[in-house]
Design an enzyme around this catalytic site. Structure first.
Site, short mmCIF file in Angstrom:
data_model
loop_
_atom_site.label_atom_id
_atom_site.label_comp_id
_atom_site.label_asym_id
_atom_site.label_seq_id
_atom_site.Cartn_x
_atom_site.Cartn_y
_atom_site.Cartn_z
CD GLU A 193 5.58 -4.42 3.77
OE1 GLU A 193 5.08 -5.40 4.34
OE2 GLU A 193 6.00 -3.31 4.29
CE LYS B 163 -3.80 2.34 2.40
NZ LYS B 163 -4.62 2.27 3.65
CE LYS C 193 -3.39 8.00 6.84
NZ LYS C 193 -4.68 7.01 6.68
CE1 TYR D 259 -14.75 3.44 -3.61
CE2 TYR D 259 -12.37 3.58 -5.09
CZ TYR D 259 -13.35 3.37 -3.78
OH TYR D 259 -12.68 3.76 -2.48
CE LYS E 75 -6.31 2.15 -0.79
NZ LYS E 75 -7.07 2.31 0.41
NE ARG F 258 -5.68 9.57 3.13
CZ ARG F 258 -4.38 9.61 2.82
NH1 ARG F 258 -4.21 10.84 2.46
NH2 ARG F 258 -3.72 8.45 2.84
CB SER G 66 -11.17 7.20 -4.45
OG SER G 66 -9.94 7.83 -3.80
#
Length: 330
Positions: free
Chosen positions: A238, A200, A222, A318, A253, A210, A279
């Site tokens: 990872e 991510k 972040k 989406y 992502k 958000r 998004s």
């Protein structure tokens, strides 16, 4: 006579029937996981301005929306909650409240649609007064990795009790897959899957999401836990850890700007690979289509095909409803 080519790849493109016959990548409605936003109240369906066509649904209306999706053949959903600011605290206690908006809605969906698959999100940010995915040290501002695991484990357990089929840790805390697997197994939920957000990235493409959840960090960013967009090899580190810790599926992502990472992960694991068409990727296509700069439907299908071609077995998107309608038309 001029020297003409012997090899003619165009022969495999000369008619629609032949093009269909030799097509390498195929999209299907069962490839899609539909992210869906839940909000407080009754009879609410509020469009998100930065995501045209996407809405926040109150618990009663989300049932109707899922029913419409099921009729289109969509059977997998990823619900996300917009949590009332008054319920947020630095330890994200609302995340384990079985009588809260999110867990009650998850349970209600499973009651009314027992055959759908629900993938729930494990991260503190929707419930945190700090807006981060882990606990923020009040003095240093550091995101406390190991202390956050306890919260994430209890959140995952509550989601399993509510009826989640797949737990999706999106927090990027080190060791969280092993921790959550142990919590689930120790409490009789060994059949609940973990789809880890393996890679991510700290991406600029999350902005509309958000907006939808009002979950942006109150301070800082972040980058101390989400991955550097410049790194590819790190995703394989990872991946190795998530496999070792017991992940059942892995995720990249965002998707569209990370097709190379999807392919790298696909080539290095036997686990199912998913990708999150986020998004901002959705919003870009919608905005350009509204301006008449792109054919929205064709661009949507090309984007989704590229993600599948890169190696994704499933796509959180989406576009799921629209794409399902296109696929139904043939």
């Amino acid at each position: 006579m001029p020297n003409v080519p012997t090899h003619r790849p165009r022969r495999n493109r000369k008619s629609q029937v032949i093009r269909d016959m030799v097509q390498e990548t195929h999209l299907a409605t069962h490839d899609f996981i539909y992210p869906i936003f839940i909000t407080e109240g009754q009879n609410q369906q509020i469009e998100i301005k930065s995501m045209p066509g996407i809405h926040r649904f109150s618990a009663d209306r989300v049932i109707d929306e899922i029913g419409r999706c099921v009729e289109l053949g969509i059977k997998s959903f990823a619900p996300f909650p917009q949590v009332n600011e008054a319920l947020k605290d630095r330890l994200a206690r609302e995340s384990a409240n079985m009588d809260g908006l999110y867990l009650k809605t998850v349970a209600d969906i499973k009651r009314q649609f027992p055959d759908v698959v629900l993938m729930t999100d494990v991260a503190m940010d929707p419930y945190s007064s700090d807006g981060h995915d882990g606990i923020v040290d009040a003095e240093s501002g550091e995101i406390l990795n190991d202390a956050s695991l306890e919260v994430l484990g209890q959140m995952a357990l509550a989601q399993a009790r509510a009826g989640a089929d797949i737990i999706g840790p999106s927090d990027m805390m080190d060791g969280r897959v092993a921790w959550i697997r142990d919590v689930l197994d120790s409490n009789g939920f060994s059949g609940v899957s973990i789809m880890s957000y393996t890679a991510k990235y700290a991406s600029a493409f999350y902005g509309p999401f958000r907006d939808a959840l009002d979950s942006a960090p109150k301070k800082g960013d972040k980058k101390s836990y989400q991955m550097n967009p410049a790194n590819r090899r790190e995703a394989l580190r990872e991946l190795a850890l998530d496999e070792q810790e017991g992940a059942d599926m892995v995720m990249i992502k965002p998707a569209l700007s990370y097709l190379d990472v999807i392919r790298e992960v696909r080539d290095n694991t036997q686990l199912p690979v998913t990708a999150y068409n986020v998004s901002g990727e959705y919003a870009m296509v919608k905005a350009a289509a509204q301006q008449g700069w792109l054919d929205g439907e064709k661009t949507m299908m090309e984007v989704l095909t590229s993600i599948k071609r890169a190696g994704a077995d499933a796509i959180l998107t989406y576009f799921a409803k629209e794409a399902a309608e296109v696929l139904r038309r043939g």
